[in-house]
Scaffold this active site. Structure first.
Site, PDB file in Angstrom:
ATOM      1  N   LEU A  95       0.832  -1.201   0.000  1.00 21.90           N
ATOM      2  CA  LEU A  95       0.000   0.000   0.000  1.00 21.90           C
ATOM      3  C   LEU A  95       0.861   1.243   0.000  1.00 21.90           C
ATOM      4  O   LEU A  95       1.935   1.271   0.594  1.00 21.90           O
ATOM      5  CB  LEU A  95      -0.879   0.019   1.262  1.00 21.90           C
ATOM      6  CG  LEU A  95      -1.975  -1.039   1.343  1.00 21.90           C
ATOM      7  CD1 LEU A  95      -2.595  -1.059   2.729  1.00 21.90           C
ATOM      8  CD2 LEU A  95      -3.043  -0.774   0.304  1.00 21.90           C
ATOM      9  N   GLU A 128     -10.475   0.898   7.564  1.00 25.09           N
ATOM     10  CA  GLU A 128     -10.349  -0.243   8.478  1.00 25.09           C
ATOM     11  C   GLU A 128      -8.948  -0.251   9.099  1.00 25.09           C
ATOM     12  O   GLU A 128      -7.990   0.206   8.468  1.00 25.09           O
ATOM     13  CB  GLU A 128     -10.644  -1.563   7.767  1.00 25.09           C
ATOM     14  CG  GLU A 128      -9.970  -1.725   6.429  1.00 25.09           C
ATOM     15  CD  GLU A 128     -10.458  -2.955   5.658  1.00 25.09           C
ATOM     16  OE1 GLU A 128      -9.673  -3.894   5.498  1.00 25.09           O
ATOM     17  OE2 GLU A 128     -11.636  -2.957   5.222  1.00 25.09           O
ATOM     18  N   LYS A 130      -5.239  -0.950  10.161  1.00 24.90           N
ATOM     19  CA  LYS A 130      -4.142  -1.656   9.515  1.00 24.90           C
ATOM     20  C   LYS A 130      -3.503  -2.541  10.576  1.00 24.90           C
ATOM     21  O   LYS A 130      -2.863  -2.055  11.501  1.00 24.90           O
ATOM     22  CB  LYS A 130      -3.134  -0.661   8.954  1.00 24.90           C
ATOM     23  CG  LYS A 130      -2.020  -1.328   8.180  1.00 24.90           C
ATOM     24  CD  LYS A 130      -1.232  -0.296   7.389  1.00 24.90           C
ATOM     25  CE  LYS A 130      -0.199  -0.940   6.483  1.00 24.90           C
ATOM     26  NZ  LYS A 130       0.773  -1.773   7.191  1.00 24.90           N
ATOM     27  N   TYR A 239      -9.487  -9.374   4.903  1.00 22.92           N
ATOM     28  CA  TYR A 239      -9.764  -8.012   4.427  1.00 22.92           C
ATOM     29  C   TYR A 239      -9.652  -7.800   2.924  1.00 22.92           C
ATOM     30  O   TYR A 239      -9.842  -6.688   2.445  1.00 22.92           O
ATOM     31  CB  TYR A 239      -8.884  -6.999   5.157  1.00 22.92           C
ATOM     32  CG  TYR A 239      -7.386  -7.265   5.078  1.00 22.92           C
ATOM     33  CD1 TYR A 239      -6.716  -7.291   3.866  1.00 22.92           C
ATOM     34  CD2 TYR A 239      -6.652  -7.477   6.241  1.00 22.92           C
ATOM     35  CE1 TYR A 239      -5.361  -7.534   3.802  1.00 22.92           C
ATOM     36  CE2 TYR A 239      -5.287  -7.715   6.199  1.00 22.92           C
ATOM     37  CZ  TYR A 239      -4.653  -7.748   4.973  1.00 22.92           C
ATOM     38  OH  TYR A 239      -3.311  -7.988   4.920  1.00 22.92           O
TER      39      TYR A 239
HETATM   40  S1  IVH Z   1      -5.329  -4.304   2.033  1.00 25.61           S
HETATM   41  C1  IVH Z   1      -4.541  -4.331  -2.234  1.00 25.61           C
HETATM   42  N1  IVH Z   1      -6.125  -4.067   4.509  1.00 25.61           N
HETATM   43  O1  IVH Z   1      -0.586  -3.930   5.060  1.00 25.61           O
HETATM   44  C2  IVH Z   1      -4.604  -4.097  -0.807  1.00 25.61           C
HETATM   45  N2  IVH Z   1      -3.836  -4.541   4.117  1.00 25.61           N
HETATM   46  O2  IVH Z   1       1.289  -2.234   3.465  1.00 25.61           O
HETATM   47  C3  IVH Z   1      -3.894  -5.106  -0.035  1.00 25.61           C
HETATM   48  N3  IVH Z   1      -2.490  -4.829   6.128  1.00 25.61           N
HETATM   49  O3  IVH Z   1       0.680  -6.348   2.883  1.00 25.61           O
HETATM   50  C4  IVH Z   1      -3.807  -4.863   1.377  1.00 25.61           C
HETATM   51  N4  IVH Z   1      -4.122  -4.510   7.571  1.00 25.61           N
HETATM   52  O4  IVH Z   1      -0.186  -7.130   5.114  1.00 25.61           O
HETATM   53  C5  IVH Z   1      -5.084  -4.290   3.695  1.00 25.61           C
HETATM   54  N5  IVH Z   1      -6.981  -3.882   6.647  1.00 25.61           N
HETATM   55  C6  IVH Z   1      -5.948  -4.107   5.847  1.00 25.61           C
HETATM   56  C7  IVH Z   1      -4.644  -4.378   6.331  1.00 25.61           C
HETATM   57  C8  IVH Z   1      -3.610  -4.583   5.427  1.00 25.61           C
HETATM   58  C9  IVH Z   1      -2.831  -4.789   7.417  1.00 25.61           C
HETATM   59  C10 IVH Z   1      -1.124  -5.075   5.633  1.00 25.61           C
HETATM   60  C11 IVH Z   1      -1.009  -6.139   4.584  1.00 25.61           C
HETATM   61  C12 IVH Z   1      -0.295  -5.506   3.424  1.00 25.61           C
HETATM   62  C13 IVH Z   1       0.305  -4.312   4.061  1.00 25.61           C
HETATM   63  C14 IVH Z   1       0.441  -3.221   3.043  1.00 25.61           C
END
Ligand code: IVH
Length: 705
Positions: A95, A128, A130, A239
């Site tokens: 992200l 949401e 992280k 998620y």
């Molecule tokens: S969405 C395409 N949602 O953050 C979107 N990621 O820096 C994919 N992560 O590798 C990720 N909480 O391990 C998403 N609610 C959340 C998250 C989340 C933690 C982590 C995930 C990802 C990293 C990105």
């Protein structure tokens, strides 16, 4: 084996302990092999665990005797031995980060611009927490959990199915209706309570404790023995979606409902917001709730809700354009700065580093922090001996924020930045307008050589497993590796490797195998690995796409470098420098200064030698054309004028995703000019050169073909 269990560690001499560790390493390796490769264990799980505990207890008492092939290192360091690789059917993205409120407004504004929405159109975004854990991808076929993998480098991860099966919060079978293939992505995490409890136990057993819940979760998942994972307090929040054989929702909110219905836990704090203000209110609520949450979070993720809009936005450099992670503010602490040391990077840049009295910031022990560059030190007037404030945000390198003047010891002096390289003694110069001072030692500078090789073997470059900093430094010192191609000639020195202190036959074999596994490499990784200034992964991919093959790329870059050599004084007009240089500059987002960095690299004779040398050792695989068989794959297109059915950015992104190359100006190599109303000089030039001109509608018809 019983003897091993009964022996009394307190009575072991160092010699006994070393012999015992050697014996245990071999015995545990033997059992691992029977268990994982032959599926035919000789000992019970309890006996196996006892061996591991015994080994851990000796290692804890004699840390200096820990072997290169210790069972603990083997699990962490050489996953290829224990875990099978899994290629993700859709890449696991990372992200982009936001830190300030303005970044959030900009996120909304960018969506509006990109999709061409008018000012009134409502943009719904899900916010949401992280979760600070480890990402995992879970594949279900006909509703049954069949495979689970780590993120790895985003393209390939490790198969940890057996470990994930031990988590209660990962359903074995999806409840209710689901398409034939469903891939659910989410975060495996450990609660703080579970983490403290586990560390208490480990401490009592004399085992090493984990630094934070995230590391504990990662370590628990990467166990070769799922029994160990099963005993760890792990949880899972779902998620995101990976591969789906049929759509399951048309919005992220709808998708989260489907996840709940299938039996996953989704985060209860997630909320749909309709404006940047609402999003920021949610951010503040979550930030306030953070200390009371049972698990660690490090920010709030915002995701554009509508799936059709997500699809249109696409991604850029491995991150979606439709999502962003809003990080929590950095955590700060006060400590003493003992010394300012100077690090020399692979491009010769001198970076000042603060050597600190170790201190815990946000759960991690910090003993070094960056001071960025000499102007920063002067601006902040940070001196050796000062008490300083340091801060750490997420996984960013800790920084020195400021010095506390009241605590400054008497007689301290402002820091004098060296004008010589502290490693090789060569002059260190600062170019006009640059903040960075660089060592001019080039190849004779050990730091630069070592850093270049470290970059070369690093994860996003050659990704040579088990080839860490220590190895690179030691091999360089022993003249085993002086330039990158020497890595691939190490196999001629197998005996020298085996006889190194702390090494054995197995460690040498492991390393040589990891090296052999990378003798074939894709062109984009190859280009990135060269460590050319200003050429990061994204640029390397563009170059690989544009030129296709190593030989073609080298020929074009060498030609561009020759043109540039004859034209140092030209104003910033690529066409005046020459055709090859102009083609390079014309690659979307390359531009003059990147082109200069690349041609500088090619102008150096020793870099050409390095390339010849590598070429002889390696197979560089031309870039795969994207899977699509679109009529525009491989074609070069230029957009001009006003586009009415999509924004310019969207048009470019779409074209690139179909394998087209987007250029900024017209040349003989342009295949199509897509011209909207108001097209000017580009249209004239295209007509002159006989380049095919398409209207926006023609273009859309062509790509939907
Ligand atoms: S969405 C395409 N949602 O953050 C979107 N990621 O820096 C994919 N992560 O590798 C990720 N909480 O391990 C998403 N609610 C959340 C998250 C989340 C933690 C982590 C995930 C990802 C990293 C990105």
């Amino acid at each position: 084996m019983t003897a091993a269990k009964d022996s009394n560690i307190a009575l072991l001499t160092e010699e006994d302990a070393a012999a015992e560790l050697a014996r245990l390493a071999a015995e545990i390796a033997h059992h691992d092999k029977l268990y994982h490769q032959k599926d035919a264990p000789e000992v019970s799980d309890a006996d196996y665990d006892a061996l591991r505990r015994h080994n851990d207890a000796i290692e804890a008492k004699f840390p200096e005797l820990i072997r290169e092939d210790s069972p603990n290192k083997r699990v962490g360091a050489a996953p290829a031995e224990g875990f099978t690789q899994v290629r993700h059917s859709r890449p696991m993205l990372s992200l982009q980060n936001a830190f300030a409120d303005e970044d959030v407004f900009e996120f909304f504004a960018r969506i509006r611009r990109f999709l061409g929405l008018d000012a009134e159109a409502e943009i719904a975004v899900m916010g949401e927490p992280k979760i600070d854990g480890i990402a995992a991808a879970l594949r279900y076929e006909d509703g049954v959990f069949v495979q689970g993998a780590t993120r790895g480098d985003g393209v390939t991860g490790e198969d940890i199915t057996r470990n994930l099966k031990t988590l209660d919060e990962i359903p074995e079978r999806l409840s209710g209706e689901a398409p034939a293939v469903v891939e659910v992505r989410g975060e495996v995490y450990m609660t703080r309570e579970g983490f403290f409890e586990m560390n208490r136990k480990r401490e009592a057993e004399g085992a090493a404790v984990f630094a934070n819940p995230r590391n504990a979760a990662a370590g628990s998942l990467r166990q070769l023995d799922p029994k160990i994972t099963a005993a760890r307090p792990l949880h899972f929040f779902a998620y995101a979606a990976g591969e789906l054989s049929a759509p399951v929702a048309d919005s992220h909110a709808g998708f989260l409902k489907r996840l709940d219905g299938w039996g996953f836990h989704t985060n209860p704090l997630a909320r749909l917001c309709k404006s940047p203000e609402e999003v920021l209110a949610l951010y503040r609520e979550i930030l306030e709730a953070r200390p009371e949450l049972p698990y660690d979070i490090d920010g709030v993720v915002y995701k554009l809700d509508r799936h059709d809009w997500q699809d249109r936005m696409g991604m850029v450099s491995r991150a979606p354009r439709w999502a962003i992670a809003h990080k929590f503010p950095a955590e700060q602490a006060q400590t003493v700065l003992h010394r300012i040391s100077i690090q020399v990077g692979r491009t010769g840049a001198l970076t000042p580093v603060a050597e600190l009295e170790p201190i815990t910031v946000g759960g991690v022990v910090v003993s070094r922090a960056t001071l960025h560059n000499e102007d920063e030190i002067a601006r902040k007037d940070v001196r050796e001996g000062d008490t300083v404030i340091i801060q750490r945000a997420g996984d960013v390198i800790p920084q020195v924020v400021r010095a506390i003047e009241e605590k400054r010891p008497a007689g301290s002096e402002p820091f004098v930045f060296p004008t010589e390289c502290p490693i090789c003694g060569s002059l260190a110069l600062r170019d006009e307008g640059e903040v960075v001072r660089r060592c001019t030692g080039g190849l004779i500078c050990r730091a630069q050589a070592v850093e270049r090789i470290k970059h070369f073997v690093s994860r996003n470059a050659f990704d040579i497993e088990g080839f860490g900093r220590k190895h690179v430094e030691a091999f360089w010192a022993d003249k085993l590796i002086e330039s990158p191609a020497d890595i691939f000639r190490l196999r001629d020195h197998a005996e020298a490797l085996e006889s190194r202190e702390g090494w054995g036959e197995q460690s040498a074999i492991n390393l040589l195998e990891s090296i052999e596994a990378r003798r074939s490499i894709s062109l984009d990784r190859f280009i990135y690995a060269l460590g050319i200034r200003q050429v990061g992964e994204a640029t390397a991919r563009l170059l690989a796409r544009q030129y296709g093959e190593l030989a073609a790329w080298r020929a074009a870059m060498t030609a561009a470098a020759e043109e540039r050599a004859g034209n140092r004084e030209e104003a910033k007009k690529p066409e005046l420098v020459g055709e090859a240089f102009a083609e390079l500059c014309n690659i979307d987002s390359v531009g003059f200064s990147v082109a200069d960095a690349i041609t500088d690299f090619f102008a150096e004779a020793h870099n050409q030698t390095i390339l010849d040398d590598l070429d002889a050792e390696l197979t560089v695989v031309p870039v795969e054309a994207p899977a699509s068989t679109s009529p525009v794959t491989g074609k070069t297109v230029v957009f001009t004028g006003t586009l009415e059915r999509m924004t310019r950015n969207e048009a470019k992104a779409r074209a690139e995703s179909l394998g087209a190359k987007v250029a900024g100006s017209i040349s003989k190599k342009t295949d199509y000019l897509v011209a909207g109303p108001g097209a000017g000089s580009k249209l004239t030039k295209a007509t002159e050169l006989g380049v095919e001109v398409l209207s926006e509608d023609d273009w859309l018809a062509l790509i939907s073909n």
